[in-house]
Motif scaffolding. Structure first.
Motif, short mmCIF file in Angstrom:
data_model
loop_
_atom_site.label_atom_id
_atom_site.label_comp_id
_atom_site.label_asym_id
_atom_site.label_seq_id
_atom_site.Cartn_x
_atom_site.Cartn_y
_atom_site.Cartn_z
N ASP A 209 0.82 -1.21 0.00
CA ASP A 209 0.00 0.00 0.00
C ASP A 209 0.86 1.26 0.00
OD1 ASP A 209 -2.27 -1.51 0.02
OD2 ASP A 209 -2.67 -1.28 2.16
N GLY A 210 0.21 2.37 -0.35
CA GLY A 210 0.91 3.64 -0.33
C GLY A 210 1.39 4.02 1.06
N SER A 211 0.74 3.47 2.08
CA SER A 211 1.14 3.74 3.46
C SER A 211 2.38 2.96 3.87
CB SER A 211 -0.01 3.39 4.41
OG SER A 211 -0.28 1.99 4.35
N GLY A 212 2.84 2.05 3.00
CA GLY A 212 4.00 1.23 3.32
C GLY A 212 3.67 -0.08 3.97
N GLU A 213 2.37 -0.42 4.05
CA GLU A 213 1.98 -1.70 4.64
C GLU A 213 2.09 -2.80 3.59
OE1 GLU A 213 -1.40 -3.14 7.67
OE2 GLU A 213 -2.19 -2.50 5.73
N LEU A 214 2.68 -3.92 3.98
CA LEU A 214 2.79 -5.09 3.13
C LEU A 214 1.75 -6.11 3.58
CD1 LEU A 214 4.33 -6.79 0.96
CD2 LEU A 214 5.74 -7.65 2.84
N VAL A 215 0.92 -6.54 2.64
CA VAL A 215 -0.15 -7.50 2.94
C VAL A 215 0.05 -8.72 2.05
CG1 VAL A 215 -2.63 -7.89 3.07
CG2 VAL A 215 -1.71 -5.58 3.44
N VAL A 216 0.08 -9.89 2.65
CA VAL A 216 0.23 -11.15 1.90
C VAL A 216 -1.00 -12.01 2.17
CG1 VAL A 216 1.57 -13.27 1.62
CG2 VAL A 216 2.74 -11.07 1.91
N THR A 217 -1.65 -12.45 1.09
CA THR A 217 -2.86 -13.27 1.20
C THR A 217 -2.66 -14.59 0.48
OG1 THR A 217 -4.19 -11.23 1.20
CG2 THR A 217 -5.35 -13.31 0.84
N VAL A 218 -2.86 -15.68 1.19
CA VAL A 218 -2.71 -17.02 0.63
C VAL A 218 -4.10 -17.65 0.50
CG1 VAL A 218 -1.70 -19.32 0.93
CG2 VAL A 218 -0.46 -17.28 1.73
N THR A 219 -4.43 -18.11 -0.70
CA THR A 219 -5.68 -18.84 -0.93
C THR A 219 -5.38 -20.08 -1.76
OG1 THR A 219 -6.14 -17.42 -2.84
CG2 THR A 219 -7.21 -16.83 -0.77
N ALA A 220 -6.38 -20.93 -1.90
CA ALA A 220 -6.31 -22.19 -2.67
C ALA A 220 -5.45 -23.23 -1.97
CB ALA A 220 -5.81 -21.96 -4.10
N ALA A 221 -4.29 -22.85 -1.45
CA ALA A 221 -3.44 -23.80 -0.73
C ALA A 221 -3.97 -24.10 0.65
CB ALA A 221 -2.01 -23.27 -0.63
N THR A 222 -4.79 -23.19 1.18
CA THR A 222 -5.35 -23.35 2.52
C THR A 222 -6.86 -23.49 2.44
OG1 THR A 222 -5.29 -20.93 2.68
CG2 THR A 222 -3.53 -22.15 3.78
N GLN A 223 -7.46 -24.01 3.50
CA GLN A 223 -8.91 -24.22 3.51
C GLN A 223 -9.67 -22.90 3.38
OE1 GLN A 223 -10.99 -27.14 4.30
NE2 GLN A 223 -9.25 -28.40 3.75
N ALA A 224 -9.13 -21.84 3.93
CA ALA A 224 -9.75 -20.53 3.89
C ALA A 224 -8.63 -19.49 3.76
CB ALA A 224 -10.55 -20.28 5.17
#
Length: 293
Positions: A209-224
């Motif tokens: 994000d522009g605020s410098g926050e790093l977000v990592v989202t994992v799907t398909a490999a996990t149940q949710a």
């Protein structure tokens, strides 16, 4: 698939307006591409949401993206391709459907969310962009006193397992709101399948994000969906950050909580999914942080 138990197809408006009551065996109908794909023995009446005329895609005065539950995948991708500065992530996740144009012309964003498959690409897209769903719940009985109640839930919390959601009985998705800040963020996308035309076995999205926050989202490999976030300034170099994020994602998988487990089906063994997801996490973090000005 013929749904032999269905006795009526009716517009959803009268039920939502309180003129009629929700009955046992009622199901909300949007595109129906999953609903009509296999037997539904408990379904008696289909309540058609497409009659309500909800605008598929709207950008509000704050720059937030509002996607209705009845917006088809084709409508969403058409809007994205015709609009400047939309994230390429929309097209990347739409391509993960591996469905022909006929299906994409009918399948809806809301339907893909509530079907809640681990590999559901709209879950991957909207969870990674911090989308929030507006949920409608009907009051008891019929008439004006029944009314509609609204609540809001992040997409990452809506899906709680394989084919499992946090929806209450009779509750429906009205729309998903994606913040303008998420639309403006840089993203990195990785997807793995066992075969070139196979269902997603691991899909990882990194967002800076522009605020410098790093977000990592994992799907398909996990149940949710599994989502973790950090201030990027706290992670050091791209390689050091990749090490830290990879370890955090692996440590976040909790086998005592079903939604926090590596998924297991014919599209990939859990150990392989884990290996692919962690490798993809490393790649998206390095891609985003190495390109940071």
């Amino acid at each position: 698939m013929d749904l032999h138990g269905v006795t009526a197809l009716e517009p959803a408006g009268p039920v939502l307006d309180g003129a009629a009551a929700l009955q046992p065996g009622d199901v909300w109908l949007a595109g129906g591409t999953w609903l009509f794909s296999e037997p539904q023995p408990g379904v008696r009446r289909l309540l058609d949401l497409t009659c309500l005329g909800w605008e598929p895609v709207v950008v509000d005065d704050d720059g937030d993206l509002r996607v209705s539950a009845t917006c088809t995948i084709e409508q969403l991708t058409s809007w994205a391709s015709a609009t400047e500065d939309t994230p390429s992530l929309i097209a990347q996740c739409a391509d993960a459907f591996l469905a022909g144009w006929k299906v994409q012309g009918v399948a809806t964003v809301g339907g893909n969310l509530v079907t809640a498959l681990p590999a559901a690409p709209m879950v991957s897209l909207l969870a990674s962009l911090d989308g929030v769903v507006e949920l409608w719940t009907l009051g008891a009985g019929a008439g004006p006193a029944a009314g509609l109640r609204r609540r809001y839930l992040p997409v990452a919390e809506l899906v709680t397992g394989d084919h499992v959601t946090a929806l209450a009985p009779g509750e429906l998705v009205r729309e998903v709101v994606v913040p303008a800040s998420s639309l403006a963020a840089r993203t990195a996308f990785r997807r793995a399948t066992l075969t070139p035309l196979g269902r997603s076995a691991s899909l990882v999205v990194g967002r800076l994000d522009g605020s410098g926050e790093l977000v990592v989202t994992v799907t398909a490999a996990t149940q949710a969906p599994l989502q973790l976030r950090w201030p990027s300034s706290s992670l050091g170099s791209a390689d050091a950050a990749a090490d830290a994020v990879e370890a955090a994602v692996d440590g976040a998988v909790d086998f005592s909580e079903p939604r926090r487990t590596w998924h297991d089906d014919v599209h990939g063994h859990p150990a392989w999914r884990r290996a692919m997801a962690l490798a993809q996490v490393r790649e998206v973090v390095q891609e985003l942080l190495e390109e940071t000005p």
